[in-house]
Design a protein around this motif. Structure first.
Motif, short mmCIF file in Angstrom:
data_model
loop_
_atom_site.label_atom_id
_atom_site.label_comp_id
_atom_site.label_asym_id
_atom_site.label_seq_id
_atom_site.Cartn_x
_atom_site.Cartn_y
_atom_site.Cartn_z
N LEU A 260 8.62 1.24 -31.14
CA LEU A 260 7.63 2.00 -30.38
C LEU A 260 7.69 1.66 -28.89
O LEU A 260 7.67 2.55 -28.03
N LEU A 261 7.78 0.36 -28.57
CA LEU A 261 7.80 -0.05 -27.17
C LEU A 261 9.05 0.46 -26.45
O LEU A 261 8.98 0.86 -25.28
N LYS A 262 10.17 0.43 -27.14
CA LYS A 262 11.40 0.95 -26.53
C LYS A 262 11.27 2.44 -26.28
O LYS A 262 11.68 2.95 -25.23
N TRP A 263 10.67 3.15 -27.22
CA TRP A 263 10.46 4.60 -27.07
C TRP A 263 9.55 4.88 -25.88
O TRP A 263 9.83 5.78 -25.07
N VAL A 264 8.46 4.12 -25.76
CA VAL A 264 7.53 4.31 -24.65
C VAL A 264 8.20 3.97 -23.32
O VAL A 264 8.03 4.69 -22.32
N GLU A 265 8.96 2.87 -23.29
CA GLU A 265 9.61 2.45 -22.06
C GLU A 265 10.54 3.52 -21.50
O GLU A 265 10.63 3.72 -20.28
N GLU A 266 11.19 4.24 -22.38
CA GLU A 266 12.13 5.27 -21.96
C GLU A 266 11.42 6.56 -21.54
O GLU A 266 12.06 7.48 -21.02
N ARG A 267 10.10 6.62 -21.75
CA ARG A 267 9.34 7.84 -21.44
C ARG A 267 8.08 7.52 -20.64
O ARG A 267 7.04 8.17 -20.80
N LYS A 268 8.14 6.50 -19.80
CA LYS A 268 6.96 6.03 -19.10
C LYS A 268 6.25 7.12 -18.31
O LYS A 268 5.03 7.13 -18.18
N ALA A 269 7.00 8.05 -17.78
CA ALA A 269 6.41 9.10 -16.94
C ALA A 269 5.52 10.05 -17.74
O ALA A 269 4.61 10.66 -17.17
N SER A 270 5.78 10.18 -19.02
CA SER A 270 5.05 11.18 -19.81
C SER A 270 4.19 10.57 -20.92
O SER A 270 3.50 11.31 -21.62
N ILE A 271 4.22 9.24 -21.09
CA ILE A 271 3.48 8.59 -22.17
C ILE A 271 2.57 7.52 -21.61
O ILE A 271 2.98 6.70 -20.78
N HIS A 272 1.32 7.49 -22.06
CA HIS A 272 0.41 6.39 -21.80
C HIS A 272 0.20 5.64 -23.11
O HIS A 272 -0.30 6.21 -24.09
N LEU A 273 0.58 4.36 -23.13
CA LEU A 273 0.35 3.52 -24.30
C LEU A 273 -0.99 2.83 -24.11
O LEU A 273 -1.18 2.05 -23.17
N CYS A 274 -1.94 3.12 -24.99
CA CYS A 274 -3.31 2.65 -24.83
C CYS A 274 -3.69 1.70 -25.97
O CYS A 274 -3.25 1.86 -27.11
N CYS A 275 -4.52 0.73 -25.63
CA CYS A 275 -4.96 -0.26 -26.60
C CYS A 275 -6.40 -0.65 -26.24
O CYS A 275 -6.67 -1.03 -25.11
N LYS A 276 -7.31 -0.54 -27.19
CA LYS A 276 -8.70 -0.90 -26.94
C LYS A 276 -8.94 -2.39 -27.14
O LYS A 276 -9.75 -3.00 -26.45
N LYS A 277 -8.24 -2.98 -28.13
CA LYS A 277 -8.45 -4.39 -28.46
C LYS A 277 -7.11 -5.12 -28.46
O LYS A 277 -6.19 -4.74 -29.16
N LEU A 278 -7.03 -6.19 -27.69
CA LEU A 278 -5.82 -7.00 -27.57
C LEU A 278 -6.09 -8.39 -28.14
O LEU A 278 -7.02 -9.07 -27.71
N SER A 279 -5.26 -8.82 -29.10
CA SER A 279 -5.36 -10.16 -29.66
C SER A 279 -4.03 -10.87 -29.47
O SER A 279 -2.97 -10.32 -29.80
N ILE A 280 -4.09 -12.08 -28.94
CA ILE A 280 -2.87 -12.86 -28.69
C ILE A 280 -2.97 -14.17 -29.47
O ILE A 280 -3.89 -14.97 -29.24
N LEU A 281 -2.03 -14.37 -30.40
CA LEU A 281 -1.98 -15.59 -31.19
C LEU A 281 -0.54 -16.09 -31.23
O LEU A 281 0.33 -15.44 -31.82
N SER A 282 -0.27 -17.20 -30.60
CA SER A 282 1.05 -17.85 -30.67
C SER A 282 2.19 -16.88 -30.37
O SER A 282 3.07 -16.68 -31.20
N PHE A 283 2.14 -16.27 -29.23
CA PHE A 283 3.15 -15.31 -28.81
C PHE A 283 3.73 -15.78 -27.49
O PHE A 283 2.99 -16.15 -26.58
N PRO A 284 5.06 -15.80 -27.34
CA PRO A 284 5.66 -16.31 -26.10
C PRO A 284 5.18 -15.52 -24.88
O PRO A 284 5.06 -14.30 -24.92
N MET A 285 4.94 -16.24 -23.81
CA MET A 285 4.43 -15.61 -22.60
C MET A 285 5.38 -14.52 -22.09
O MET A 285 4.94 -13.47 -21.62
N GLU A 286 6.68 -14.75 -22.19
CA GLU A 286 7.65 -13.75 -21.74
C GLU A 286 7.47 -12.43 -22.48
O GLU A 286 7.52 -11.35 -21.89
N ASN A 287 7.24 -12.52 -23.80
CA ASN A 287 7.04 -11.31 -24.59
C ASN A 287 5.69 -10.65 -24.29
O ASN A 287 5.57 -9.42 -24.32
N ILE A 288 4.68 -11.48 -24.03
CA ILE A 288 3.37 -10.93 -23.66
C ILE A 288 3.50 -10.09 -22.39
O ILE A 288 2.99 -8.97 -22.32
N MET A 289 4.17 -10.64 -21.41
CA MET A 289 4.37 -9.92 -20.15
C MET A 289 5.11 -8.60 -20.38
O MET A 289 4.76 -7.56 -19.82
#
Length: 478
Positions: free
Chosen positions: A167-196
Protein backbone atom coordinates in the motif's frame (compact mmCIF):
# COMPACT_ATOMS: atom_id res chain seq x y z
CA UNK A 1 -43.40 -8.27 2.00
CA UNK A 2 -40.85 -8.40 4.83
CA UNK A 3 -37.49 -6.66 4.65
CA UNK A 4 -35.67 -9.99 4.55
CA UNK A 5 -37.33 -11.15 1.30
CA UNK A 6 -35.94 -8.42 -1.00
CA UNK A 7 -32.56 -8.76 0.72
CA UNK A 8 -32.59 -12.50 0.03
CA UNK A 9 -33.38 -11.72 -3.59
CA UNK A 10 -30.36 -9.41 -3.70
CA UNK A 11 -28.20 -12.21 -2.28
CA UNK A 12 -29.42 -14.65 -4.91
CA UNK A 13 -28.96 -12.10 -7.70
CA UNK A 14 -25.36 -11.46 -6.66
CA UNK A 15 -24.52 -15.16 -6.57
CA UNK A 16 -26.23 -15.74 -9.90
CA UNK A 17 -24.26 -12.99 -11.62
CA UNK A 18 -20.93 -14.39 -10.50
CA UNK A 19 -21.58 -17.75 -12.10
CA UNK A 20 -20.48 -15.93 -15.25
CA UNK A 21 -17.82 -13.41 -14.26
CA UNK A 22 -17.53 -11.89 -17.74
CA UNK A 23 -21.29 -11.34 -17.84
CA UNK A 24 -21.24 -9.78 -14.38
CA UNK A 25 -18.57 -7.29 -15.43
CA UNK A 26 -20.33 -6.33 -18.62
CA UNK A 27 -23.62 -5.85 -16.73
CA UNK A 28 -22.23 -3.35 -14.21
CA UNK A 29 -23.22 -0.39 -16.39
CA UNK A 30 -26.88 -1.35 -16.10
CA UNK A 31 -26.87 -2.93 -12.62
CA UNK A 32 -29.19 -1.36 -9.99
CA UNK A 33 -27.10 0.27 -7.26
CA UNK A 34 -28.79 -1.97 -4.69
CA UNK A 35 -26.93 -4.93 -6.19
CA UNK A 36 -23.44 -3.44 -5.97
CA UNK A 37 -22.74 -4.12 -2.25
CA UNK A 38 -24.04 -7.68 -2.45
CA UNK A 39 -22.12 -8.38 -5.64
CA UNK A 40 -18.97 -6.94 -4.06
CA UNK A 41 -19.35 -9.20 -1.01
CA UNK A 42 -19.83 -12.24 -3.21
CA UNK A 43 -16.81 -11.32 -5.32
CA UNK A 44 -14.78 -10.69 -2.16
CA UNK A 45 -15.63 -14.05 -0.61
CA UNK A 46 -14.99 -15.87 -3.89
CA UNK A 47 -11.74 -13.95 -4.57
CA UNK A 48 -13.01 -12.86 -8.01
CA UNK A 49 -10.29 -10.29 -8.60
CA UNK A 50 -11.42 -9.21 -12.07
CA UNK A 51 -14.94 -8.50 -10.81
CA UNK A 52 -13.60 -6.58 -7.79
CA UNK A 53 -11.46 -4.43 -10.07
CA UNK A 54 -14.45 -3.68 -12.30
CA UNK A 55 -16.73 -2.97 -9.33
CA UNK A 56 -14.31 -0.34 -8.02
CA UNK A 57 -14.42 1.47 -11.37
CA UNK A 58 -18.22 1.63 -11.26
CA UNK A 59 -18.77 1.97 -7.48
CA UNK A 60 -21.86 4.20 -7.02
CA UNK A 61 -21.07 5.33 -3.46
CA UNK A 62 -18.62 7.90 -2.14
CA UNK A 63 -16.95 5.45 0.26
CA UNK A 64 -15.83 1.86 -0.15
CA UNK A 65 -15.40 0.44 3.40
CA UNK A 66 -13.20 -2.48 2.36
CA UNK A 67 -11.66 -2.87 5.82
CA UNK A 68 -15.05 -3.85 7.22
CA UNK A 69 -14.92 -7.06 5.17
CA UNK A 70 -11.36 -8.10 6.04
CA UNK A 71 -10.80 -9.79 9.38
CA UNK A 72 -7.13 -9.90 8.44
CA UNK A 73 -5.42 -7.92 5.66
CA UNK A 74 -5.52 -9.75 2.30
CA UNK A 75 -2.90 -8.64 -0.20
CA UNK A 76 -4.63 -10.14 -3.27
CA UNK A 77 -7.87 -8.26 -2.55
CA UNK A 78 -5.95 -5.04 -1.98
CA UNK A 79 -4.12 -5.43 -5.28
CA UNK A 80 -7.39 -5.96 -7.17
CA UNK A 81 -9.00 -2.89 -5.60
CA UNK A 82 -5.95 -0.69 -6.19
CA UNK A 83 -5.80 -1.88 -9.79
CA UNK A 84 -9.37 -0.65 -10.20
CA UNK A 85 -8.44 2.69 -8.63
CA UNK A 86 -5.51 3.02 -11.02
CA UNK A 87 -7.92 2.85 -13.93
CA UNK A 88 -10.07 5.58 -12.34
CA UNK A 89 -7.09 7.80 -11.56
CA UNK A 90 -5.81 7.51 -15.12
CA UNK A 91 -9.08 8.80 -16.57
CA UNK A 92 -9.46 12.53 -17.11
CA UNK A 93 -13.17 12.38 -16.38
CA UNK A 94 -14.57 10.00 -13.78
CA UNK A 95 -17.30 7.71 -15.11
CA UNK A 96 -20.67 9.35 -14.56
CA UNK A 97 -21.99 6.54 -12.42
CA UNK A 98 -18.91 6.15 -10.25
CA UNK A 99 -18.95 8.32 -7.07
CA UNK A 100 -15.99 6.73 -5.30
CA UNK A 101 -13.73 9.19 -3.47
CA UNK A 102 -12.71 7.30 -0.32
CA UNK A 103 -11.22 3.84 0.17
CA UNK A 104 -11.54 2.89 3.85
CA UNK A 105 -9.19 0.09 4.95
CA UNK A 106 -9.92 0.45 8.68
CA UNK A 107 -11.64 -2.25 10.68
CA UNK A 108 -14.93 -0.38 10.50
CA UNK A 109 -17.82 -0.03 8.10
CA UNK A 110 -19.43 -3.36 9.05
CA UNK A 111 -22.79 -1.62 9.35
CA UNK A 112 -22.68 -0.75 5.66
CA UNK A 113 -22.25 -4.39 4.63
CA UNK A 114 -24.79 -5.64 7.17
CA UNK A 115 -27.32 -3.21 5.79
CA UNK A 116 -27.08 -4.77 2.36
CA UNK A 117 -26.67 -8.38 3.45
CA UNK A 118 -29.55 -8.18 5.93
CA UNK A 119 -27.66 -10.18 8.53
CA UNK A 120 -28.29 -7.79 11.39
CA UNK A 121 -30.57 -5.06 10.09
CA UNK A 122 -34.05 -4.35 11.44
CA UNK A 123 -36.23 -1.91 9.51
CA UNK A 124 -39.83 -1.43 10.54
CA UNK A 125 -41.66 -1.13 7.25
CA UNK A 126 -39.66 -1.60 4.09
CA UNK A 127 -36.13 -1.80 2.84
CA UNK A 128 -36.42 1.61 1.23
CA UNK A 129 -35.31 3.19 4.48
CA UNK A 130 -32.05 1.26 4.43
CA UNK A 131 -31.50 1.74 0.72
CA UNK A 132 -32.21 5.45 0.89
CA UNK A 133 -29.84 6.05 3.81
CA UNK A 134 -26.72 5.16 1.85
CA UNK A 135 -28.01 6.72 -1.36
CA UNK A 136 -28.63 10.04 0.37
CA UNK A 137 -25.13 9.90 1.83
CA UNK A 138 -23.78 9.33 -1.65
CA UNK A 139 -25.63 12.34 -3.02
CA UNK A 140 -24.90 14.60 -0.04
CA UNK A 141 -21.13 14.21 -0.08
CA UNK A 142 -19.33 16.30 -2.67
CA UNK A 143 -16.51 14.72 -4.66
CA UNK A 144 -13.18 15.07 -2.93
CA UNK A 145 -9.83 15.72 -4.57
CA UNK A 146 -7.40 14.13 -4.24
CA UNK A 147 -8.60 10.61 -3.55
CA UNK A 148 -8.46 9.57 0.14
CA UNK A 149 -7.33 6.22 1.56
CA UNK A 150 -8.00 5.65 5.27
CA UNK A 151 -5.96 3.12 7.23
CA UNK A 152 -5.21 2.12 10.81
CA UNK A 153 -1.52 2.37 11.65
CA UNK A 154 -0.25 -0.01 14.34
CA UNK A 155 3.51 0.03 13.87
CA UNK A 156 4.59 -2.95 15.94
CA UNK A 157 6.75 -5.12 13.68
CA UNK A 158 10.43 -4.73 13.01
CA UNK A 159 9.65 -4.71 9.31
CA UNK A 160 6.44 -3.83 7.49
CA UNK A 161 4.17 -6.69 6.43
CA UNK A 162 3.42 -7.25 2.75
CA UNK A 163 0.00 -5.57 2.91
CA UNK A 164 1.26 -2.29 4.38
CA UNK A 165 4.45 -2.29 2.30
CA UNK A 166 2.47 -2.74 -0.93
CA UNK A 167 0.00 0.00 0.00
CA UNK A 168 2.75 2.47 0.94
CA UNK A 169 4.64 1.83 -2.28
CA UNK A 170 1.43 2.36 -4.26
CA UNK A 171 0.72 5.64 -2.42
CA UNK A 172 4.31 6.85 -2.81
CA UNK A 173 4.10 6.47 -6.57
CA UNK A 174 0.84 8.48 -6.67
CA UNK A 175 1.46 11.19 -4.07
CA UNK A 176 -0.04 13.90 -6.25
CA UNK A 177 -3.43 12.20 -6.47
CA UNK A 178 -3.68 10.21 -3.20
CA UNK A 179 -4.04 11.33 0.41
CA UNK A 180 -3.20 8.58 2.89
CA UNK A 181 -5.17 9.36 6.05
CA UNK A 182 -5.02 7.88 9.53
CA UNK A 183 -7.12 8.89 12.53
CA UNK A 184 -5.27 6.80 15.13
CA UNK A 185 -1.52 6.11 15.16
CA UNK A 186 0.01 3.48 17.46
CA UNK A 187 3.76 2.91 17.65
CA UNK A 188 5.11 -0.18 19.40
CA UNK A 189 8.74 -1.29 18.96
CA UNK A 190 9.16 0.04 15.43
CA UNK A 191 12.50 1.34 14.11
CA UNK A 192 12.67 5.11 13.93
CA UNK A 193 13.84 4.98 10.31
CA UNK A 194 10.70 3.07 9.32
CA UNK A 195 8.49 5.40 11.36
CA UNK A 196 9.87 8.38 9.47
CA UNK A 197 9.34 6.61 6.15
CA UNK A 198 5.75 5.62 6.90
CA UNK A 199 4.71 9.00 8.29
CA UNK A 200 6.28 10.83 5.35
CA UNK A 201 3.45 9.38 3.25
CA UNK A 202 0.62 10.09 5.72
CA UNK A 203 -1.40 13.30 5.94
CA UNK A 204 -0.25 14.15 9.45
CA UNK A 205 -2.99 16.70 10.05
CA UNK A 206 -5.57 13.88 9.79
CA UNK A 207 -4.24 12.08 12.88
CA UNK A 208 -6.36 12.70 15.98
CA UNK A 209 -4.97 10.12 18.41
CA UNK A 210 -1.35 9.05 19.00
CA UNK A 211 -0.08 6.17 21.16
CA UNK A 212 3.69 5.89 21.69
CA UNK A 213 4.17 2.68 23.67
CA UNK A 214 7.84 1.95 23.03
CA UNK A 215 10.83 1.08 25.16
CA UNK A 216 12.58 4.15 23.85
CA UNK A 217 15.22 6.17 25.62
CA UNK A 218 14.45 9.83 26.10
CA UNK A 219 16.75 10.98 23.23
CA UNK A 220 14.71 8.82 20.84
CA UNK A 221 11.49 10.48 21.98
CA UNK A 222 13.19 13.85 21.49
CA UNK A 223 14.08 12.76 17.94
CA UNK A 224 10.41 11.88 17.32
CA UNK A 225 9.13 15.13 18.87
CA UNK A 226 9.31 17.31 15.70
CA UNK A 227 7.08 14.76 13.94
CA UNK A 228 4.67 14.96 16.86
CA UNK A 229 4.59 18.73 16.41
CA UNK A 230 3.47 18.23 12.81
CA UNK A 231 0.54 16.08 13.98
CA UNK A 232 -1.06 19.34 15.01
CA UNK A 233 -4.69 18.16 15.05
CA UNK A 234 -4.03 15.48 17.66
CA UNK A 235 -6.66 15.40 20.41
CA UNK A 236 -5.48 12.41 22.47
CA UNK A 237 -1.83 11.68 23.21
CA UNK A 238 -0.49 8.62 25.07
CA UNK A 239 3.25 8.24 25.83
CA UNK A 240 4.64 5.39 27.95
CA UNK A 241 7.73 3.31 28.74
CA UNK A 242 10.29 6.01 27.98
CA UNK A 243 13.61 5.38 29.75
CA UNK A 244 16.02 8.00 31.04
CA UNK A 245 19.34 8.37 29.26
CA UNK A 246 22.72 7.87 30.81
CA UNK A 247 24.24 10.21 31.81
CA UNK A 248 21.23 12.09 33.19
CA UNK A 249 22.78 15.53 32.68
CA UNK A 250 21.15 15.81 29.26
CA UNK A 251 17.61 15.11 30.47
CA UNK A 252 16.56 18.77 30.58
CA UNK A 253 17.84 19.37 27.04
CA UNK A 254 15.71 16.51 25.72
CA UNK A 255 12.67 17.54 27.77
CA UNK A 256 12.80 21.02 26.22
CA UNK A 257 12.84 19.50 22.71
CA UNK A 258 9.78 17.41 23.58
CA UNK A 259 7.67 19.88 25.54
CA UNK A 260 8.28 22.73 23.07
CA UNK A 261 6.32 20.75 20.47
CA UNK A 262 3.20 21.05 22.65
CA UNK A 263 3.07 24.68 21.54
CA UNK A 264 1.87 23.40 18.15
CA UNK A 265 -0.86 21.10 19.52
CA UNK A 266 -3.84 23.44 19.57
CA UNK A 267 -6.42 20.64 19.71
CA UNK A 268 -4.96 18.46 22.49
CA UNK A 269 -7.63 17.49 25.05
CA UNK A 270 -6.47 14.22 26.61
CA UNK A 271 -2.86 13.73 27.76
CA UNK A 272 -1.68 10.38 29.17
CA UNK A 273 1.92 9.99 30.38
CA UNK A 274 2.94 6.67 31.94
CA UNK A 275 6.21 6.57 33.90
CA UNK A 276 7.39 10.03 32.76
CA UNK A 277 10.39 10.13 35.11
CA UNK A 278 11.91 12.73 32.79
CA UNK A 279 9.35 15.28 34.02
CA UNK A 280 10.41 15.13 37.67
CA UNK A 281 11.25 18.65 38.75
CA UNK A 282 10.39 20.21 35.37
CA UNK A 283 6.67 19.55 34.91
CA UNK A 284 6.17 23.30 34.65
CA UNK A 285 7.99 23.29 31.28
CA UNK A 286 5.31 21.06 29.80
CA UNK A 287 2.44 22.90 31.48
CA UNK A 288 3.61 26.23 30.06
CA UNK A 289 3.59 24.77 26.55
CA UNK A 290 0.02 23.43 26.67
CA UNK A 291 -2.13 25.53 24.37
CA UNK A 292 -5.65 24.43 25.35
CA UNK A 293 -7.38 23.38 28.58
CA UNK A 294 -7.24 19.59 29.03
CA UNK A 295 -10.25 17.34 29.59
CA UNK A 296 -8.17 14.44 30.89
CA UNK A 297 -4.71 14.30 32.46
CA UNK A 298 -2.96 11.06 33.37
CA UNK A 299 0.49 11.08 34.97
CA UNK A 300 1.29 7.69 36.48
CA UNK A 301 4.12 5.64 38.03
CA UNK A 302 6.68 8.37 38.55
CA UNK A 303 7.98 10.87 41.06
CA UNK A 304 6.76 14.46 41.19
CA UNK A 305 8.30 17.09 43.39
CA UNK A 306 6.40 19.56 45.55
CA UNK A 307 7.24 22.16 42.92
CA UNK A 308 5.66 19.95 40.21
CA UNK A 309 2.43 19.55 42.21
CA UNK A 310 2.35 23.27 42.94
CA UNK A 311 2.68 24.15 39.25
CA UNK A 312 0.04 21.55 38.43
CA UNK A 313 -2.48 23.06 40.84
CA UNK A 314 -1.78 26.56 39.51
CA UNK A 315 -1.89 25.80 35.78
CA UNK A 316 -4.94 27.26 34.00
CA UNK A 317 -4.76 24.38 31.51
CA UNK A 318 -5.99 21.87 34.13
CA UNK A 319 -8.73 24.01 35.65
CA UNK A 320 -11.47 22.27 33.59
CA UNK A 321 -10.34 18.66 34.01
CA UNK A 322 -12.99 15.95 33.79
CA UNK A 323 -10.54 13.12 34.42
CA UNK A 324 -7.43 13.04 36.64
CA UNK A 325 -5.23 9.99 37.17
CA UNK A 326 -2.14 10.25 39.41
CA UNK A 327 -1.89 6.54 40.22
CA UNK A 328 1.59 5.43 41.22
CA UNK A 329 2.73 9.02 41.91
CA UNK A 330 3.97 8.71 45.47
CA UNK A 331 2.63 11.33 47.88
CA UNK A 332 4.71 10.11 50.81
CA UNK A 333 7.21 12.95 50.62
CA UNK A 334 4.82 15.63 49.37
CA UNK A 335 3.37 18.40 51.47
CA UNK A 336 -0.14 17.13 52.34
CA UNK A 337 -1.86 20.35 51.28
CA UNK A 338 -0.70 20.21 47.63
CA UNK A 339 -3.07 17.53 46.34
CA UNK A 340 -6.13 19.15 48.01
CA UNK A 341 -5.19 22.43 46.30
CA UNK A 342 -5.27 20.64 42.94
CA UNK A 343 -8.65 19.06 43.70
CA UNK A 344 -10.12 22.41 44.69
CA UNK A 345 -8.92 23.79 41.35
CA UNK A 346 -10.83 21.15 39.37
CA UNK A 347 -13.72 20.51 41.76
CA UNK A 348 -16.39 22.10 39.52
CA UNK A 349 -15.73 19.81 36.54
CA UNK A 350 -13.96 16.64 37.80
CA UNK A 351 -15.82 13.41 37.01
CA UNK A 352 -13.14 10.71 37.39
CA UNK A 353 -10.32 10.57 39.95
CA UNK A 354 -7.76 7.79 40.33
CA UNK A 355 -5.21 7.88 43.17
CA UNK A 356 -4.08 4.26 43.27
CA UNK A 357 -0.81 3.23 44.94
CA UNK A 358 0.10 6.79 45.84
CA UNK A 359 1.32 5.98 49.36
CA UNK A 360 -1.66 7.88 50.76
CA UNK A 361 -2.09 7.40 54.51
CA UNK A 362 -4.63 8.54 57.06
CA UNK A 363 -3.11 11.97 57.64
CA UNK A 364 -2.98 12.67 53.87
CA UNK A 365 -6.67 11.87 53.57
CA UNK A 366 -7.54 14.18 56.47
CA UNK A 367 -6.28 17.04 54.29
CA UNK A 368 -7.91 15.62 51.15
CA UNK A 369 -11.48 15.03 52.36
CA UNK A 370 -12.76 18.65 52.42
CA UNK A 371 -11.58 19.23 48.85
CA UNK A 372 -12.96 15.88 47.68
CA UNK A 373 -16.40 16.67 49.04
CA UNK A 374 -16.49 19.73 46.74
CA UNK A 375 -16.25 17.57 43.59
CA UNK A 376 -19.98 17.46 42.96
CA UNK A 377 -19.63 16.06 39.40
CA UNK A 378 -17.54 13.06 40.51
CA UNK A 379 -18.78 9.72 39.13
CA UNK A 380 -15.75 7.41 39.58
CA UNK A 381 -13.11 7.33 42.28
CA UNK A 382 -10.36 4.89 43.26
CA UNK A 383 -8.02 4.73 46.26
CA UNK A 384 -6.79 1.16 45.74
CA UNK A 385 -3.36 0.20 47.00
CA UNK A 386 -3.01 2.89 49.69
CA UNK A 387 -2.70 2.55 53.50
CA UNK A 388 -5.91 3.52 55.25
CA UNK A 389 -7.52 2.52 58.53
CA UNK A 390 -11.18 1.68 59.07
CA UNK A 391 -11.69 4.95 60.94
CA UNK A 392 -10.39 6.98 57.99
CA UNK A 393 -12.42 4.93 55.51
CA UNK A 394 -15.54 5.69 57.52
CA UNK A 395 -14.75 9.41 57.30
CA UNK A 396 -14.21 8.94 53.59
CA UNK A 397 -17.61 7.31 53.07
CA UNK A 398 -19.36 10.00 55.09
CA UNK A 399 -17.67 12.87 53.23
CA UNK A 400 -18.50 11.40 49.82
CA UNK A 401 -22.10 10.39 50.65
CA UNK A 402 -23.30 13.81 49.50
CA UNK A 403 -21.83 13.50 45.99
CA UNK A 404 -24.96 12.92 43.86
CA UNK A 405 -23.34 11.29 40.81
CA UNK A 406 -20.77 9.06 42.49
CA UNK A 407 -21.40 5.48 41.36
CA UNK A 408 -18.00 3.83 40.94
CA UNK A 409 -16.08 3.64 44.24
CA UNK A 410 -12.97 1.53 44.71
CA UNK A 411 -11.22 1.51 48.08
CA UNK A 412 -8.14 -0.11 49.49
CA UNK A 413 -8.29 -3.05 51.92
CA UNK A 414 -8.39 -1.56 55.46
CA UNK A 415 -5.18 -1.90 57.43
CA UNK A 416 -7.06 -3.80 60.14
CA UNK A 417 -7.41 -6.67 57.63
CA UNK A 418 -3.66 -7.43 57.75
CA UNK A 419 -1.51 -9.19 60.31
CA UNK A 420 1.56 -7.53 61.80
CA UNK A 421 3.59 -9.29 59.08
CA UNK A 422 1.48 -7.67 56.36
CA UNK A 423 -0.43 -10.84 55.49
CA UNK A 424 -4.14 -10.43 54.81
CA UNK A 425 -6.41 -12.24 57.27
CA UNK A 426 -9.64 -13.51 55.75
CA UNK A 427 -11.59 -13.32 59.01
CA UNK A 428 -10.45 -9.76 59.67
CA UNK A 429 -11.36 -8.73 56.13
CA UNK A 430 -14.83 -10.24 56.55
CA UNK A 431 -15.29 -8.25 59.77
CA UNK A 432 -14.21 -5.03 58.03
CA UNK A 433 -16.67 -5.67 55.22
CA UNK A 434 -19.46 -6.11 57.77
CA UNK A 435 -18.52 -2.83 59.44
CA UNK A 436 -18.41 -1.01 56.12
CA UNK A 437 -21.84 -2.35 55.24
CA UNK A 438 -23.19 -1.02 58.54
CA UNK A 439 -21.72 2.39 57.74
CA UNK A 440 -23.47 2.42 54.36
CA UNK A 441 -26.71 1.39 56.03
CA UNK A 442 -26.35 4.19 58.56
CA UNK A 443 -25.79 6.72 55.79
CA UNK A 444 -29.05 5.57 54.23
CA UNK A 445 -28.25 6.18 50.56
CA UNK A 446 -28.23 3.29 48.03
CA UNK A 447 -24.59 2.65 47.31
CA UNK A 448 -22.11 0.09 45.99
CA UNK A 449 -18.43 0.06 46.90
CA UNK A 450 -15.55 -2.25 46.05
CA UNK A 451 -12.62 -3.25 48.26
CA UNK A 452 -9.63 -3.98 46.04
CA UNK A 453 -6.21 -5.56 46.48
CA UNK A 454 -3.36 -3.94 44.59
CA UNK A 455 -1.15 -5.79 43.95
CA UNK A 456 -3.07 -9.08 43.97
CA UNK A 457 -2.27 -11.01 47.21
CA UNK A 458 -2.42 -14.34 45.36
CA UNK A 459 -0.07 -13.80 42.42
CA UNK A 460 1.62 -10.47 43.15
CA UNK A 461 0.45 -9.10 39.82
CA UNK A 462 0.07 -5.33 39.76
CA UNK A 463 -3.62 -5.52 38.88
CA UNK A 464 -6.95 -5.36 40.63
CA UNK A 465 -8.37 -8.34 42.46
CA UNK A 466 -12.08 -7.68 42.98
CA UNK A 467 -14.04 -9.59 45.59
CA UNK A 468 -17.81 -9.26 45.83
CA UNK A 469 -19.01 -5.67 46.12
CA UNK A 470 -20.50 -4.24 49.29
CA UNK A 471 -24.01 -3.09 48.42
CA UNK A 472 -26.64 -1.16 50.32
CA UNK A 473 -29.81 -0.60 48.33
CA UNK A 474 -33.21 0.35 49.71
CA UNK A 475 -32.78 -1.68 52.88
CA UNK A 476 -31.68 -4.69 50.81
CA UNK A 477 -28.24 -5.76 51.96
CA UNK A 478 -25.74 -7.85 49.98
Amino acid sequence: MSVQNPLRLLNLAGKSLLTNEALAISALEYLPIELFPQLFMEAFCGRHRKTLKALVQAWPFVRLPLGGLMQTPHLGILQAVLDGLDVLLAQKDQPKRCKLQVLDLRNSGQDFWRMWSGSKIHVSSSSSMALGAVDSLREAEKPLAPFEVFIELHLKERSMDGFLAYLLKWVEERKASIHLCCKKLSILSFPMENIMKVLSMVQLDCIQEVHVNCTWYLPTLAMFAPLLGQINKVQRLFISHIHLPSPKEQVNQHVVKITSQFLRLHHLRDLHLESPFYLEGCLDQMLRCLMTPLDTLTITRCLLTDSDLTHLSQSPKVSQLKGLNLSGVTMTYSSPELLPALLEKVSATLQELYLEQCGIRDFHLEFLLPALSLCIQLTSFSLCGNFLSMATMEKMLRHTSGLPSLSGELYTVPQESFSSQGIIQTSRLAQCRTELLEILKDLGRPRTIWICFTPCPHCGDNTFCHPEPIIYSNNTLA
